[in-house]
Design an enzyme around this catalytic site. Structure first.
Site, PDB file in Angstrom:
ATOM      1  N   GLU A 133       0.890  -1.038  -0.039  1.00 31.40           N
ATOM      2  CA  GLU A 133      -0.105   0.256   0.011  1.00 31.40           C
ATOM      3  C   GLU A 133       0.877   1.202  -0.055  1.00 31.40           C
ATOM      4  O   GLU A 133       0.980   1.604   1.077  1.00 31.40           O
ATOM      5  CB  GLU A 133      -1.049   0.046   1.218  1.00 31.40           C
ATOM      6  CG  GLU A 133      -2.042  -0.942   0.952  1.00 31.40           C
ATOM      7  CD  GLU A 133      -3.140  -0.904   2.291  1.00 31.40           C
ATOM      8  OE1 GLU A 133      -4.172  -1.317   2.241  1.00 31.40           O
ATOM      9  OE2 GLU A 133      -2.646  -0.404   3.384  1.00 31.40           O
TER      10      GLU A 133
ATOM     11  N   GLU B 229      -6.397  -7.394  -0.832  1.00 29.46           N
ATOM     12  CA  GLU B 229      -6.804  -7.205   0.556  1.00 29.46           C
ATOM     13  C   GLU B 229      -8.044  -6.343   0.856  1.00 29.46           C
ATOM     14  O   GLU B 229      -8.062  -5.428   0.055  1.00 29.46           O
ATOM     15  CB  GLU B 229      -5.551  -6.474   1.331  1.00 29.46           C
ATOM     16  CG  GLU B 229      -5.919  -6.088   2.965  1.00 29.46           C
ATOM     17  CD  GLU B 229      -4.770  -5.238   3.502  1.00 29.46           C
ATOM     18  OE1 GLU B 229      -3.552  -5.631   3.406  1.00 29.46           O
ATOM     19  OE2 GLU B 229      -5.029  -4.171   4.236  1.00 29.46           O
TER      20      GLU B 229
END
Length: 359
Positions: free
Chosen positions: A198, A285
């Site tokens: 991320e 995710e």
């Protein structure tokens, strides 16, 4: 996941001696596996000194397993397809940060997820900072390899995730790590490389440049495996990535992350835009709750997301197979770390996701 973090090279003469030794042993018929015991030519970026990375030869996947059915994954247009060119949707679980959830990084957990939850993919979220790979590279790699090798034996797909928010600051370490993993698993269609979990404050220009370098290192080993690239703003700005996708290398998809208690129709619209521009997405995710990982369980919004992903054949992994006391965890605190969990061990999120996996 941006949420709750606390939860000496041989010289020419040395190489010549080794070569003579190998020749001698070959004449005696006793040199099997010698290349695995040679010292590396130079220390790794992480400071480890270890044997040359062996390549895992392709293992025939068990009959009727996900990998037996689908084989090598390939990006075609905005879809991830199987070896026969048919769009495939993987569904499974992400493990928690390896340095904090490492007790679950074992073959029994992988086998339980395959047998009892019917997952087709498992994600090994190798923590990089905060006591992770940068601090203990050997330990974290060992955890990842345990999960990957168990998934291969079970015929599951498995994501090797560089679980980092600052990967552009760790390019050398990531390059060394993925070079090693690619060399090891280049013959196994099970393995997917997620090279940047991320990005938070990095621009797409920065992330793209990092990704091109890491993918180049992976491809240089001869590994054709699917690579998934993180996108800006905690892997939400997939539309930005779609405007300037990576074109240097094939078989690349892009990461989309969401937490249903926080991210709703606006992010689905961004995802639809990215798909319309022709890139493939992989939801490596997602959570059923708010983006903190805690509170705000929203199963109705999660169902809207699941419907969206199903309609577009987007593969997904739920965060997280762990027993931390937070909403996103699939297991209640103190649950077995070796699998075969009774329904009483599942949180509301875990029970919901298991049901979706079994449908």
């Amino acid at each position: 996941m941006k949420r709750n973090l606390v939860s000496g090279a041989a010289g020419p003469s040395g190489r010549l001696s080794l070569c003579m030794a190998v020749l001698y042993l070959t004449l005696l018929g006793g040199c099997g596996g010698m290349e695995e015991s040679f010292p590396p030519e130079e220390p790794s970026v992480t400071g480890e000194t270890e044997a040359a990375t062996p390549t895992v030869e392709r293992v025939e996947a068990p009959l009727a397993s996900p990998v037996a059915a689908n084989g090598k994954l390939q990006v075609v247009g905005n879809q991830i397809r199987n070896q026969n060119g048919v769009a495939v949707q993987l569904k499974g679980m992400s493990l928690f940060w390896s340095q904090w959830g490492g007790a679950f990084y074992n073959a029994s957990v992988v086998n339980s997820l395959a047998d009892n939850w019917k997952v087709t993919v498992v994600r090994a979220a190798m923590g990089v900072e905060n006591g992770g790979y940068l601090t203990n590279p050997a330990a974290e790699k060992a955890r990842v390899k345990t999960v990957v090798d168990a998934a291969i034996a079970k015929g599951l797909y498995v994501i090797i995730d560089w679980h980092d928010h600052n990967a552009t600051a760790h390019t050398a370490q990531a390059k060394a790590f993925f070079t090693e993993m690619a060399q090891r698993y280049k013959n196994t269609p099970n393995v997917i490389f997620e090279i940047f979990n991320e990005p938070d404050n990095e621009t797409w220009t920065q992330v793209r440049a990092y990704a091109v370098e890491i993918i180049g290192a992976i491809r240089a080993t001869g590994a054709p495996n699917l690579v998934v690239v993180g996108t800006p703003t905690w892997s939400q700005d997939v539309d930005v990535a779609a405007s300037n996708p990576i074109t240097q290398y094939p078989n690349v998809a892009y990461t989309l992350h969401f937490y249903a208690g926080t991210h709703k129709q606006g992010l689905r619209d961004k995802a639809a835009t990215a798909l319309s521009k022709g890139i493939a997405l992989f939801v490596t995710e997602f959570g059923t709750c708010g983006s903190s990982g805690n509170g705000n369980l929203n199963l109705a919004e999660t169902q809207l997301w699941i419907d969206f992903m199903n309609s577009r054949k987007l593969s997904w992994a739920n965060w997280a197979l762990n027993d931390k006391a937070e909403t996103a965890s699939a297991l209640v605190t103190g649950s077995s770390t070796t699998g075969n969990w009774p329904d009483s061990a599942l949180t509301p999120s875990g029970a919901f996701i298991k049901q979706k996996l079994l449908q």
